[in-house]
Design a protein around this motif. Structure first.
Motif, PDB file in Angstrom:
ATOM      1  N   PRO A  39      41.412  27.858  38.300  1.00  0.00           N
ATOM      2  CA  PRO A  39      42.590  28.370  39.000  1.00  0.00           C
ATOM      3  C   PRO A  39      43.611  27.253  39.218  1.00  0.00           C
ATOM      4  O   PRO A  39      43.244  26.083  39.391  1.00  0.00           O
ATOM      5  CB  PRO A  39      42.029  28.850  40.345  1.00  0.00           C
ATOM      6  CG  PRO A  39      40.554  28.946  40.160  1.00  0.00           C
ATOM      7  CD  PRO A  39      40.197  27.931  39.123  1.00  0.00           C
ATOM      8  N   GLN A  43      47.226  29.292  42.788  1.00  0.00           N
ATOM      9  CA  GLN A  43      46.191  30.286  43.075  1.00  0.00           C
ATOM     10  C   GLN A  43      45.295  29.850  44.233  1.00  0.00           C
ATOM     11  O   GLN A  43      44.929  30.662  45.090  1.00  0.00           O
ATOM     12  CB  GLN A  43      45.339  30.538  41.834  1.00  0.00           C
ATOM     13  CG  GLN A  43      46.072  31.263  40.721  1.00  0.00           C
ATOM     14  CD  GLN A  43      45.190  31.387  39.492  1.00  0.00           C
ATOM     15  OE1 GLN A  43      45.255  30.576  38.593  1.00  0.00           O
ATOM     16  NE2 GLN A  43      44.338  32.393  39.490  1.00  0.00           N
ATOM     17  N   HIS A 223      39.371  40.482  38.034  1.00  0.00           N
ATOM     18  CA  HIS A 223      40.509  39.666  37.611  1.00  0.00           C
ATOM     19  C   HIS A 223      41.399  40.396  36.606  1.00  0.00           C
ATOM     20  O   HIS A 223      41.534  39.995  35.459  1.00  0.00           O
ATOM     21  CB  HIS A 223      40.022  38.347  37.013  1.00  0.00           C
ATOM     22  CG  HIS A 223      39.402  37.434  38.018  1.00  0.00           C
ATOM     23  ND1 HIS A 223      40.135  36.532  38.756  1.00  0.00           N
ATOM     24  CD2 HIS A 223      38.131  37.297  38.430  1.00  0.00           C
ATOM     25  CE1 HIS A 223      39.328  35.871  39.567  1.00  0.00           C
ATOM     26  NE2 HIS A 223      38.103  36.318  39.389  1.00  0.00           N
ATOM     27  N   HIS A 313      46.847  36.841  42.592  1.00  0.00           N
ATOM     28  CA  HIS A 313      46.373  36.082  41.434  1.00  0.00           C
ATOM     29  C   HIS A 313      47.027  36.603  40.153  1.00  0.00           C
ATOM     30  O   HIS A 313      47.436  35.815  39.292  1.00  0.00           O
ATOM     31  CB  HIS A 313      44.852  36.194  41.315  1.00  0.00           C
ATOM     32  CG  HIS A 313      44.104  35.288  42.252  1.00  0.00           C
ATOM     33  ND1 HIS A 313      43.955  33.940  42.011  1.00  0.00           N
ATOM     34  CD2 HIS A 313      43.466  35.534  43.418  1.00  0.00           C
ATOM     35  CE1 HIS A 313      43.250  33.396  42.995  1.00  0.00           C
ATOM     36  NE2 HIS A 313      42.948  34.343  43.864  1.00  0.00           N
TER      37      HIS A 313
END
Length: 423
Positions: A39, A43, A223, A313
């Motif tokens: 990340p 993030q 995700h 995200h």
């Protein structure tokens, strides 16, 4: 305008331009990195509040547990309940642990090797050879575990719907095939999400080994890069319905959702498997970091809170993935020398370059200051027999660096292809 179909004069003209572009690239003295799916700082900042939680005095959960003390190997009820809803699994079948699901996977393989599973006629370490199925391209950290234990890893080709079922069915006739790696949602690195048909087939497929296990790693299940949130398949239900309740070791974690190095990992499986796990885990340790688990509950509050974090995200990641795909299409699409996936979630893009050139592409990129994952890393033992696959990980660098990096990668792909054609 395939490079292979150009006249020698046309190809020579393109070669001159590409070689000049590569020299210009090297002259920039870049130091760019597209190697790991980490990340970005942006993030990590999303969960900055977590570092101040649960807060002084806030140490007793609604279920009455003082999270500061030892004990409770299964993890606190509140985090298990929250995550069970997200991975479509009954809370009773979910254990909350420390930060790394890879640690749990290593333990599972280690304990099966040393002690055997609940279905093993003998420990795996007493077998003449242990074979393990590895969908390719796949997750290098998975392959590293089975390599570490000396298992014979057998590549299984991936399809747009998941691993090739015909290949798996044939291989499972061998009683020495003890397990299989899978990343069923937004697979690493291809982005493939297994269909329900494939999942049910894997749950019901006959296996010669009574202790055949599938590690079902939902590392990227939440995700998504789009507004669409696919259902997490209830794989434990499928397995129970098929008469193979112990087949799946299911993984999940918050590692790329909150603080990557300080999240919560989850293990879900049948009651028998969880009891087997607890028998060994209770000797290894007294209990997980329940303070961190409680902090995560305070941060997320409920499944909707997790989804809200994932939306943030996606807003960070989606433009980077779009930039990679845009540049690949713009720079390479017309030449027909490369193919790439177009994932709607996960952390990676799988790039297939001209056969026999992936290693050269990585070498050229390195010389130009661009670090890529080693060619072949998405295959067992790092060996891609066609030398064509490269995993791209655009999450960590800023968007401007992603664009500069991918423009350079495209130049390297073109140059390596031209070198091979003209060799």
């Amino acid at each position: 305008m395939s490079l292979l179909e150009l006249s020698s004069e046309e190809r020579a003209e393109i070669t001159t331009a590409v070689r000049q572009a590569y020299e210009d690239l090297k002259a920039k003295n870049l130091a760019l990195d597209l190697t790991r799916g980490k990340p970005s700082a942006e993030q990590l900042d999303i969960s900055e509040e977590l570092l101040s939680l649960p807060g002084a005095g806030n140490h007793t959960t609604p279920s009455g547990e003082d999270v500061r003390n030892y004990g409770n190997l299964t993890g606190i009820k509140e985090i298990r309940s929250l995550w069970a809803q997200l991975i479509n699994t009954p809370m009773e079948n979910v254990i909350a642990a420390d930060s790394s699901s890879l640690n749990i996977m290593f333990d599972l393989v280690s304990w099966a090797t040393t002690f055997g599973t609940v279905d093993s006629p003998r420990p795996w370490g007493q077998e003449e050879v242990v074979k393990w199925l590895c969908p390719v391209p796949g997750y290098d950290r998975h392959f590293a575990i089975t390599e570490h234990f000396g298992f014979q890893m057998i590549p299984v080709p991936m399809t747009p719907d998941g691993p090739c079922l015909e290949t798996v069915a044939e291989l499972l006739k061998d009683p020495q095939v003890k397990g299989m790696w899978t990343v069923p949602m937004f697979s690493n690195p291809s982005g493939v999400t297994f269909t329900e048909e494939v999942a049910r087939a894997l749950a019901s497929m006959e296996a010669a080994a009574p202790d055949f296990r599938i590690i079902w790693d939902n590392a990227y299940a939440l995700h998504t890069l789009t507004a669409e949130v696919p259902e997490v398949l209830p794989i434990l239900d499928y397995a129970a319905q098929a008469g193979n309740p112990n087949r799946f070791w299911v993984m999940s974690s918050t590692s790329k959702i909150t603080q990557a190095g300080a999240g919560v990992a989850f293990f879900a499986s049948s009651t028998a498997n969880l009891e087997w796990y607890g028998k060994h885990a209770s000797v290894r340790g007294i209990g997980p970091n329940k303070v961190n688990q409680w902090a995560h509950v305070e941060f997320f509050k409920d499944p909707a809170g997790v989804r809200a974090v994932m939306d943030k995200h996606a807003k960070s990641l989606a433009p980077k993935f779009a930039a990679v795909l845009e540049i690949l299409e713009e720079r390479l699409g017309k030449y027909e020398i490369a193919q790439w996936t177009k994932p709607t979630g996960g952390y990676f893009i799988s790039l297939d370059v001209m056969d026999g050139t992936a290693t050269r592409v990585v070498e050229l990129a390195k010389a130009a200051g661009i670090a890529l994952t080693s060619a072949g890393s998405s295959f067992p033992l790092g060996h891609d027999p066609l030398d064509r696959n490269i995993r791209l990980a655009p999450s960590l660098p800023p968007l401007s660096e992603v664009r500069e990096c991918m423009d350079g990668v495209a130049t390297c792909v073109l140059l390596a292809a031209l070198e091979k054609i003209q060799a």
